[in-house]
Every structure is written in C-alpha cells, then in structure tokens.
Design an enzyme around this catalytic site. Structure first.
Site, PDB file in Angstrom:
ATOM      1  N   SER A 145      37.799  36.992  31.865  1.00 47.45           N
ATOM      2  CA  SER A 145      38.956  36.297  32.355  1.00 47.45           C
ATOM      3  C   SER A 145      39.224  36.352  33.825  1.00 47.45           C
ATOM      4  O   SER A 145      40.166  35.619  34.474  1.00 47.45           O
ATOM      5  CB  SER A 145      40.174  36.558  31.561  1.00 47.45           C
ATOM      6  OG  SER A 145      40.658  37.601  31.557  1.00 47.45           O
ATOM      7  N   LYS A 168      49.995  37.495  30.298  1.00 47.04           N
ATOM      8  CA  LYS A 168      49.560  37.262  31.664  1.00 47.04           C
ATOM      9  C   LYS A 168      50.598  36.972  32.600  1.00 47.04           C
ATOM     10  O   LYS A 168      50.823  37.231  33.861  1.00 47.04           O
ATOM     11  CB  LYS A 168      48.276  36.517  31.769  1.00 47.04           C
ATOM     12  CG  LYS A 168      47.009  37.616  30.996  1.00 47.04           C
ATOM     13  CD  LYS A 168      45.598  36.845  31.441  1.00 47.04           C
ATOM     14  CE  LYS A 168      44.553  37.570  30.828  1.00 47.04           C
ATOM     15  NZ  LYS A 168      43.420  36.955  30.801  1.00 47.04           N
TER      16      LYS A 168
END
Length: 332
Positions: A230, A275
């Site tokens: 990611s 996140k």
C-alpha cells in the site's frame, strides 16, 4: 464457605477467560514515514548520478499496526476504541499459513510495490518502458519470425507501455487468433503476424519477455520493517518530487496510501480508518485516498483532514497541483 468458594471459582474462571487468546486481531494506527526524508540516517528514496530537489513539506506513507495475539480483555478495549478495529484473525493470517509466511509475503509485496512505484514514476518523468523479447521458443508460434532482443511495441495496433500489457492483449483473444505484433529490431520498426496457440490452458505466442527502463542515474528505496503493497503511491510521488524542481507538497504535510501498478493506476488498500488516524497524529493537512476506498474513508473521517480522491499517479499529481494553486481538488 460455599458462597465464598463459588465466588472465588467464578473470579478465577473470569480471569482465565480474559487471558485466553481468541481468534481475532486488533488493527491500530501504525507508523508513518516521510518518503522525502530519512530513516536511521539514510534517505528513504536514494538517487545518484542526477541532481535532486528538496521539499519544504512531506509526503508520508501510512501503515496499519497489527496486534496478532489478542485476549478477551484487549478485544473488548478494541471494540470500544475509536482508533482500533477488531477483525477475525483469518482476514490477516489465513488458515494454514504461519505468521512468518504472512510476514514473508507482505515483505515481497512491499518490494514489488517499490519496483512498480519506480516504474510508474520514471514513466511519468519521460523514461518509457521497453518490452524486450528474452527468448523465442523453437517450437512456438513466433519461431522464425520474432527474435531475442526485439522490442515489442504493439499487439493488434494497441501499444504496450509495460510487459504485462502484452500478456493481457494476447490472452484477450482465443487461441488460434492471428495477431499483428509490432516490434523494433536494430532500431527499425516492423510488424509480423503470429497466430497464438494454447499452452497450459491459455493463448500464447511462444516468447519470454522482459521489461527494461533505461535511465542515466541510479534509483533505489531503502526502508525496512514495513510490509504490504500500500505504500506504492507515496513512493511514486516521492520519486517524482525528488527528480523535478516543483515541490509537490506546497510546503504541507501530505499523507496518503494506495497500491500502484507499472502504468500508474492506484488500487485499494486495507485499514483506511487506522491510516487516517495515523496521518492525523503525524500532522497531515490532507490525505490522498484511493478511489475505491473513498466510501470507507468518508465513514471514518478525522477532524480537519480533507480526503482527496485519486485513481492514478496523474490524478494524484493533478490534485496536489490544484491544492498548491488554491483550487478545489476532487474529494471523496
């Protein structure tokens, strides 16, 4: 005495239950890293043989921390936490795979994401990919027509910007299809007709291809203790920022996430809620969200942290340019 013994037994049983591991893991905000900065005294993105620029801001990749062993007490705390998520263990550690195997796969995905980030960024900077034929099967469809060293440029008139596109276009039509292969040999462009054949259940033209991207400098990424794919988007942006005069950050702390492929397409990731928390704690002023994660990100907002929707490296750069100019980038 009976009541006291019963109470003691119940208390001991409760303590035992709270300490027994359960088949869940807790996801929380992980560390963030400025791809334009350094870790352990080393630059994250390393360039030699070419002048690099400096930035007044930051481009921070974000991660998710995983607590692999969870007891009931920890799970209960996670369920009531705004910053954590409790999910079934098999979503992170599939049955039949050890923790070490999962970590190894994550490390491999992380390495692949770095390679794709480099490829996408260099293409954006004007260094195209060359799809080179490594070998030609002696009994394959292309034998006697294509040669090792040929550069494949198109399949049936469609350009092949990366090696994966050749495979995609060949497999898009059934075996037995006559394909027009555009190629360059010794600097001279040409075309050839190759009829695909089925092998191992798929159409093939009998060549092994490689991907090259010549550029007059060396480029590398040095960052350990992080896994998964990611970080690709933020690596790609970091490379472009270091190799061009423009400051993509506009002096701000920009955080984000997203996979990236060789063509610069940004894909979805997991743990977007955690996140966002990590980005907010790191002082981010804006967050780049993969388009497919927008709905989830909107459900888990952080105060004063705008969410910019991106589906490709080009879109991410356009969004940052609009942000620097005081415009209104596309939001989730």
């Amino acid at each position: 005495m009976t009541v006291l013994l019963g109470a003691l037994f119940t208390a001991l049983l409760s303590i035992g239950v709270l300490r027994v591991p359960i088949p869940y893991v807790v996801l929380g905000p992980g560390p963030t890293v400025n791809t334009l900065g350094t870790t352990d005294g080393k630059e994250v993105i390393q360039v030699s043989g070419r002048e690099t620029s400096t930035s007044a801001g930051q481009l921070r990749l974000t991660t998710v921390g995983v607590q692999p062993t969870v007891r009931l007490r920890g799970a209960i705390a996670g369920w009531f936490s705004d910053d954590e998520a409790v999910v079934p263990r098999e979503l992170v550690y599939p049955p039949g795979e050890s923790t070490e195997q999962v970590e190894q796969r994550n490390a491999e995905d992380f390495k692949a994401s770095q390679t794709s980030a480099e490829t996408a960024a260099l293409r954006k900077l004007g260094f195209p990919v060359q799809v080179v034929i490594k070998t030609v099967a002696g009994d394959g469809p292309a034998a006697g027509t294509l040669k090792a060293g040929d550069l494949i440029t198109s399949v049936d008139g469609q350009p092949v910007p990366v090696a994966a596109k050749v495979t995609e276009l060949v497999r898009a039509k059934p075996a037995g299809t006559a394909l027009t292969i555009g190629y360059t040999r010794d600097g001279v462009p040409a075309t050839a007709t190759v009829t695909s054949q089925e092998k191992d259940g798929r159409p093939r033209i009998g060549v092994e291809i490689d991907q090259q991207q010549p550029h007059p400098f060396t480029l590398g990424i040095d960052l350990g203790d992080i896994g998964g794919p990611s970080a690709g988007l933020m690596f790609a942006l970091g490379i472009v920022d270091k190799l061009t005069p423009a400051d993509l950050t506009g002096g701000q702390v920009i955080a984000g996430t997203g996979t990236i492929d060789d063509e610069g397409v940004v894909g979805p990731i997991g743990g977007i809620a955690q996140k966002l928390v990590g980005a907010k704690r790191a002082g981010a002023k804006v967050f780049l969200v993969p388009a497919d994660n927008c709905a989830e990100a909107v459900r888990n907002p952080q105060p004063d942290l705008p969410l910019l929707r991106v589906g490709s490296l080009d879109e991410a750069m356009t969004a940052l340019e609009a942000l620097r100019a005081g415009g209104q980038p596309a939001r989730c």
